[in-house]
Write a protein that holds these residues in place. Structure first.
Motif, PDB file in Angstrom:
ATOM      1  N   THR A 107      21.283  71.519   5.525  1.00 43.32           N
ATOM      2  CA  THR A 107      21.052  71.289   4.110  1.00 43.32           C
ATOM      3  C   THR A 107      22.159  71.894   3.266  1.00 43.32           C
ATOM      4  N   GLU A 108      22.599  73.077   3.621  1.00 45.50           N
ATOM      5  CA  GLU A 108      23.689  73.711   2.870  1.00 45.50           C
ATOM      6  C   GLU A 108      24.978  72.903   2.987  1.00 45.50           C
ATOM      7  N   ILE A 109      25.222  72.349   4.154  1.00 43.97           N
ATOM      8  CA  ILE A 109      26.397  71.482   4.315  1.00 43.97           C
ATOM      9  C   ILE A 109      26.239  70.231   3.460  1.00 43.97           C
TER      10      ILE A 109
ATOM     11  N   THR B 181       9.026  85.584  -0.519  1.00 44.04           N
ATOM     12  CA  THR B 181       9.585  86.324   0.617  1.00 44.04           C
ATOM     13  C   THR B 181      10.891  85.726   1.136  1.00 44.04           C
ATOM     14  N   THR B 182      11.208  84.499   0.746  1.00 44.13           N
ATOM     15  CA  THR B 182      12.441  83.860   1.224  1.00 44.13           C
ATOM     16  C   THR B 182      13.535  83.833   0.158  1.00 44.13           C
ATOM     17  N   GLY B 183      13.423  84.699  -0.833  1.00 45.09           N
ATOM     18  CA  GLY B 183      14.511  84.824  -1.798  1.00 45.09           C
ATOM     19  C   GLY B 183      14.220  84.280  -3.174  1.00 45.09           C
ATOM     20  N   LYS B 184      12.978  83.903  -3.443  1.00 47.88           N
ATOM     21  CA  LYS B 184      12.563  83.443  -4.770  1.00 47.88           C
ATOM     22  C   LYS B 184      13.387  82.249  -5.245  1.00 47.88           C
ATOM     23  N   GLY B 185      13.701  81.347  -4.317  1.00 45.75           N
ATOM     24  CA  GLY B 185      14.396  80.120  -4.697  1.00 45.75           C
ATOM     25  C   GLY B 185      15.791  80.342  -5.222  1.00 45.75           C
ATOM     26  N   ALA B 186      16.483  81.340  -4.709  1.00 43.90           N
ATOM     27  CA  ALA B 186      17.823  81.658  -5.209  1.00 43.90           C
ATOM     28  C   ALA B 186      18.734  80.438  -5.149  1.00 43.90           C
ATOM     29  N   PRO B 187      19.541  80.196  -6.164  1.00 44.99           N
ATOM     30  CA  PRO B 187      20.396  79.005  -6.191  1.00 44.99           C
ATOM     31  C   PRO B 187      21.486  79.066  -5.134  1.00 44.99           C
ATOM     32  N   TYR B 188      21.978  77.895  -4.766  1.00 41.70           N
ATOM     33  CA  TYR B 188      23.015  77.770  -3.744  1.00 41.70           C
ATOM     34  C   TYR B 188      24.262  77.165  -4.372  1.00 41.70           C
ATOM     35  N   SER B 189      25.404  77.708  -4.009  1.00 40.55           N
ATOM     36  CA  SER B 189      26.677  77.245  -4.559  1.00 40.55           C
ATOM     37  C   SER B 189      27.112  75.952  -3.882  1.00 40.55           C
ATOM     38  N   MET B 190      27.170  74.867  -4.656  1.00 43.95           N
ATOM     39  CA  MET B 190      27.587  73.578  -4.129  1.00 43.95           C
ATOM     40  C   MET B 190      29.097  73.403  -4.166  1.00 43.95           C
ATOM     41  N   ALA B 191      29.749  73.924  -5.208  1.00 38.79           N
ATOM     42  CA  ALA B 191      31.193  73.753  -5.363  1.00 38.79           C
ATOM     43  C   ALA B 191      31.696  74.779  -6.357  1.00 38.79           C
TER      44      ALA B 191
ATOM     45  N   LYS C 276      30.329  69.552  11.357  1.00 40.94           N
ATOM     46  CA  LYS C 276      30.154  70.775  10.571  1.00 40.94           C
ATOM     47  C   LYS C 276      28.898  71.489  11.050  1.00 40.94           C
ATOM     48  N   LEU C 277      29.047  72.764  11.374  1.00 40.48           N
ATOM     49  CA  LEU C 277      27.932  73.530  11.921  1.00 40.48           C
ATOM     50  C   LEU C 277      27.260  74.399  10.869  1.00 40.48           C
ATOM     51  N   ALA C 278      28.041  75.069  10.006  1.00 44.62           N
ATOM     52  CA  ALA C 278      27.421  75.995   9.059  1.00 44.62           C
ATOM     53  C   ALA C 278      28.417  76.387   7.982  1.00 44.62           C
ATOM     54  N   VAL C 279      27.872  76.770   6.820  1.00 38.60           N
ATOM     55  CA  VAL C 279      28.636  77.434   5.769  1.00 38.60           C
ATOM     56  C   VAL C 279      28.250  78.906   5.813  1.00 38.60           C
ATOM     57  N   VAL C 280      29.228  79.772   5.957  1.00 40.47           N
ATOM     58  CA  VAL C 280      28.989  81.216   6.070  1.00 40.47           C
ATOM     59  C   VAL C 280      29.598  81.894   4.847  1.00 40.47           C
ATOM     60  N   THR C 281      28.822  82.719   4.180  1.00 43.94           N
ATOM     61  CA  THR C 281      29.297  83.370   2.964  1.00 43.94           C
ATOM     62  C   THR C 281      29.598  84.838   3.228  1.00 43.94           C
ATOM     63  N   PRO C 282      30.690  85.367   2.630  1.00 47.09           N
ATOM     64  CA  PRO C 282      31.031  86.777   2.793  1.00 47.09           C
ATOM     65  C   PRO C 282      29.888  87.674   2.287  1.00 47.09           C
ATOM     66  N   PRO C 283      29.749  88.880   2.841  1.00 49.95           N
ATOM     67  CA  PRO C 283      30.688  89.523   3.768  1.00 49.95           C
ATOM     68  C   PRO C 283      30.532  89.086   5.220  1.00 49.95           C
TER      69      PRO C 283
ATOM     70  N   LEU D 129      19.036  64.617   9.237  1.00 52.86           N
ATOM     71  CA  LEU D 129      18.048  64.271   8.224  1.00 52.86           C
ATOM     72  C   LEU D 129      18.005  65.299   7.107  1.00 52.86           C
ATOM     73  N   ALA D 130      19.147  65.890   6.798  1.00 52.99           N
ATOM     74  CA  ALA D 130      19.194  66.934   5.778  1.00 52.99           C
ATOM     75  C   ALA D 130      19.356  66.325   4.400  1.00 52.99           C
ATOM     76  N   GLY D 131      18.658  66.874   3.447  1.00 50.78           N
ATOM     77  CA  GLY D 131      18.799  66.470   2.054  1.00 50.78           C
ATOM     78  C   GLY D 131      19.248  67.643   1.221  1.00 50.78           C
ATOM     79  N   ALA D 132      18.415  68.048   0.255  1.00 49.25           N
ATOM     80  CA  ALA D 132      18.813  69.118  -0.656  1.00 49.25           C
ATOM     81  C   ALA D 132      17.771  70.223  -0.762  1.00 49.25           C
ATOM     82  N   ASN D 133      16.672  70.139  -0.013  1.00 47.50           N
ATOM     83  CA  ASN D 133      15.623  71.147  -0.143  1.00 47.50           C
ATOM     84  C   ASN D 133      15.936  72.326   0.764  1.00 47.50           C
TER      85      ASN D 133
END
Length: 860
Positions: free
Chosen positions: A331-333, A620-630, A692-699, A270-274
């Motif tokens: 949601t990230e996926i 406290t959760t990152g001030k709505g930092a944007p997420y890289s879609m592509a 798909k379980l997760a998107v993991v970003t470096p490092p 039930l994941a969307g984009a929030n």
């Protein structure tokens, strides 16, 4: 499903019935209903909404909902309780229907008997409304906005709907097309939404309509909403059974259908984009219910729960954190699946303009507009970054500053303020940012001549006009159908903000997106030496909650209602004492941190209401930092496959023992990787599906996966990706969670006490424990405190009674105790029903008070 937030029993979560019931798939202006029926014109005439009683029209006078589109009021049949007996299969056999039958029925959903149903008198009542013992319609106590009407205009509450459970579960041979929950119309009951302010019928969402008039509603490309947002997978129950069963190894009470094989189980992602929401909810609502499962997370993050161990209470965790994390990952996926970006051409030198040009293509992979969902505060944009051979930035459009949560045009020493691109050509001389979003506002017609003179954009829900909407449509859409359903492309005059529709009256198509086109082409023009050697990166960034939106909520919420969470059982006056989120979350401490960070001035504060709480959680959760879609880039090659994939044990820092329900997946870093896509297979056999379980970003090059079942194998693989695409899969690794865990202690009992000691006993029903760990908690914890270890000793019994005395207690106090067995594989967890022993020092008599989910042993 059972390991989700839907099982909350403290009314803070969402009950299963919110989805597993019909919610009123009534169609607007349906041809087979009486045109005088209130439902036919949607909400016309309903006086408890700010609507004047006429069918909705949009800001240019066109109908905003076409005949055959869903009712879309989102409120018809949503409630927690059902008043008929047949809640589960086998006790009542009723279908649902929104087809008009007879009498005063107005088009709402209600129960009907399935085809061929024979009543106790031998009559075939198939297709007729389901009735109670006295022949009355079954009544549900939630009141829809538009109740059925009698001929004299009075409400007929006996004709309200009932909502049976999942029909495809009750009737496995039923054709799937008849299963309402499997159709996109099921989703459309909530995701086509009109705000009826001032009769403009503001289309807050048209997600279902966008799908309906796209290539995905029929034909070769047909897909339902559920295929993306609730996909189907095959899980394996354990290593010996290939079929997919209920995830709970203990089995759900009630038997079938919960214990029957399901080889194609719908996954409740039930994941969307929030993306922000699960992170914020993890801050505000980490616990489920202390009473039911024996634990949760208390004030200040103090642990008072049983952790992520799925064995503690069948199918349920005492802490929501693993599920909030899982929802964020899903949601990230979903975001990364939703869009692609390509550099179609460039960088190329234009000899006419004497500038360089790059053309970027943004592709919508979804079945609705992108971005979708609740529109205010939600946006997607292109960050274009051009560098020379010395890796110096030559040109940029769409720079986001994380420190100030602000979108700028570029990242120069003096930021160029954000300017929205109004067309798909961006010249660096008047640099702009291509942002995909919807902007609304209030407009004035000063001369009362029908022509707008001025509009003021804002984030108010009371806005009456859409000023701008360039969100990318889905593949195969038809604009002629979109227009009469409230889906239009809008632009505005930058001087007055007066909107105009991007529409060609001759062709009947949009001038922004031609029919069927699910992508946008954006051309950038910028200056650099003609001999420069340039590289380009185009990245699509998504944001759920902008700073502007959160500041709007903070400034405009003047309410004095203090948000509350579930009552705390350790409160001396439980359940009468309120549990304010501002206390649990630490609102004052967050404000002080904001001031220390320079975010707030000394006199700034946050109100103790939802506006203030939401703002603090956002901060406290990152001030709505944007997420890289592509991301796409030139002069880059796809990364190699990751190596060194392994599954590691995870140690509980409090006990020093293995967490048998947790695995850490780790791999070696890949040079040049933008991120990693981690896959999981729920079983080592050939019938389980990869997911798909997760998107993991470096490092980061690892992920901790918890809330797993014990005695089961899980398999993993990983891919690396960058601006050139994805690598091949890594090798597959599998590992089985612990199987030889000891059984928990049984029948924990108080034995005796002295002013400085408490003696207790329990039964050892296991033959493989190495020892015992005893945990203690004062009652009431003041300040709130979790269970702490007060004893650990080796086992000297194979089976039988165990005695232990706590000699560190204080006179006159009451304590909770729990006991775990342990060996090299981990701990047993508390006994299955979450029992505790509560011992009051000064009393010698004992009373037992059964509670939901456990037994209290009280002396008092």
């Amino acid at each position: 499903m059972l390991h989700s937030i839907l099982l909350s029993t403290d009314d803070e979560g969402v009950p299963c019935e919110m989805c597993h019931r019909t919610m009123g798939g009534v169609e607007f202006q349906r041809g087979n209903l009486d045109s005088m029926d209130a439902v036919w014109n949607m909400m016309a005439g309903i006086d408890d909404w700010p609507h004047s009683g006429s069918p909705y029209v949009d800001q240019v006078g066109d109908p905003t909902i076409a005949q055959g589109n869903p009712y879309g009021d989102t409120t018809l049949q949503i409630a927690e309780g059902m008043t008929y007996i047949g809640r589960y299969p086998g006790t009542a056999d009723i279908y649902w229907s929104d087809l008009p039958q007879f009498g005063t029925y107005t088009g709402q959903t209600y129960g009907i008997y399935p085809p061929g149903w024979i009543d106790p008198f031998g009559n075939d009542v198939g297709g007729q409304p389901a009735t109670g013992p006295g022949g009355e319609y079954l009544i549900q106590l939630d009141i829809p906005i538009g109740p059925p009407l009698n001929p004299n205009g009075t409400p007929n509450y006996n004709a309200q709907s009932v909502s049976p459970e999942h029909s495809t579960v009750m009737y496995p041979n039923m054709p799937p097309a008849q299963g309402f929950i499997q159709t996109s119309e099921f989703c459309g009951t909530c995701h086509d939404l009109t705000v009826p302010i001032l009769n403009h019928g503001m289309p807050e969402q048209r997600t279902y309509t966008e799908w309906k008039f796209s290539a995905f509603s029929s034909g070769a490309d047909a897909k339902t909403c559920q295929e993306c947002h609730m996909p189907r997978l095959s899980h394996e129950y354990n290593d010996d059974v290939a079929g997919s069963y209920n995830a709970d190894p203990y089995g759900e009470p009630g038997g079938w259908p919960y214990s029957k094989p399901r080889t194609n189980t719908a996954v409740h992602k039930l994941a969307g984009a929030n993306r922000d929401l699960p992170m914020m909810m993890k801050e505000l609502y980490p616990e489920v219910d202390f009473e039911v499962v024996g634990g949760g997370e208390g004030a200040g993050g103090v642990w008072v729960g049983t952790g992520n161990d799925t064995r503690i209470f069948p199918g349920m965790l005492s802490n929501r954190n693993p599920m909030w994390d899982r929802n964020q990952r899903n949601t990230e996926i979903s975001l990364q699946d939703g869009a692609d970006v390509q550099i179609v051409s460039g960088p190329t030198w234009n000899a006419t303009t004497m500038k360089w040009e790059v053309q970027v293509k943004v592709i919508n992979n979804t079945g609705h507009r992108l971005p979708s969902g609740y529109p205010d505060g939600r946006r997607m944009w292109i960050n274009l970054l051009v560098k020379d051979e010395a890796d110096a930035i030559v040109y940029e459009s769409g720079y986001y500053d994380d420190a100030t949560a602000t979108l700028y045009t570029d990242r120069g020493s003096t930021h160029i303020p954000f300017t929205r691109a109004l067309d798909p050509f961006i010249d660096a001389a008047a640099n702009e940012v291509m942002v995909y979003e919807r902007v609304t506002g209030m407009c004035q017609d000063n001369n009362n001549d029908g022509d707008l003179d001025r509009c003021d954009p804002s984030l108010s829900v009371l806005n009456d006009h859409i000023l701008f909407d360039n969100r990318i449509p889905p593949y195969g859409f038809t604009y002629s159908d979109y227009r009469v359903s409230g889906v239009k492309f809008w632009n505005y005059d930058p001087a007055s903000f007066v909107p105009f529709e991007e529409y060609n009256t001759t062709t009947g198509q949009s001038t922004r997106y031609a029919d069927g086109r699910n992508y946008d082409l954006v051309t950038y023009s910028f200056s650099a030496p003609e001999t420069a050697v340039l590289s380009v990166q185009a990245e699509i960034l998504f944001q759920s909650h902008t700073r502007e939106f959160m500041e709007h909520l903070r400034a405009n919420d003047a309410s004095t209602v203090r948000p509350e969470g579930p009552r705390r059982v350790w409160s001396p006056n439980y359940p009468l004492d309120p549990n304010y989120l501002s206390d649990e979350f630490g609102l004052d401490e967050v404000v002080q941190q904001m001031k220390a960070d320079g975010w707030f001035e000394p006199g700034d504060t946050l109100n103790d209401n939802w506006g203030g709480i939401a703002y603090a959680a956002w901060y406290t959760t990152g001030k709505g930092a944007p997420y890289s879609m592509a991301v796409a880039g030139t002069n880059v090659v796809a990364p190699p496959s990751p190596t060194g994939l392994q599954i590691l044990l995870v140690t509980n820092p409090d006990t020093g023992l293995n967490e048998p329900y947790t695995q850490q997946i780790a791999w070696d870093a890949v040079a040049g990787a933008k991120g990693y896509l981690l896959w999981i297979k729920y079983g080592a056999g050939g019938t389980a599906s990869w997911d798909k379980l997760a998107v993991v970003t470096p490092p980061n090059t690892s992920l901790i996966n918890t809330a797993l079942n014990v005695n089961k194998s899980y398999c993993y693989k990983v891919q690396a990706y960058n601006g050139a695409g994805y690598s091949l899969d890594s090798e597959v690794v599998c590992a089985k969670t612990a199987w030889d865990l000891p059984l928990p202690a049984e029948n924990l009992q108080f034995v005796s006490s002295t002013p400085n000691s408490i003696a207790m006993s329990w039964y050892d029903g296991s033959d493989n424990e190495d020892g015992w760990i005893v945990f203690r908690q004062p009652v009431p914890p003041n300040p709130p405190d979790g269970f702490t270890e007060v004893g650990r000793f080796p086992s000297d019994t194979l089976f039988g009674g165990v005695n232990w005395t706590d000699t560190t207690v204080l006179p006159g106090l009451c304590y909770n105790y729990v006991v775990e067995a342990y060996n090299a594989s981990g701990t047993s967890g508390w006994n299955i029903n979450g029992s505790r022993a509560d011992v009051r020092r000064r009393s010698a008599r004992r009373a037992e008070q059964p509670e939901r989910g456990g037994q209290y042993r009280n002396l008092g």
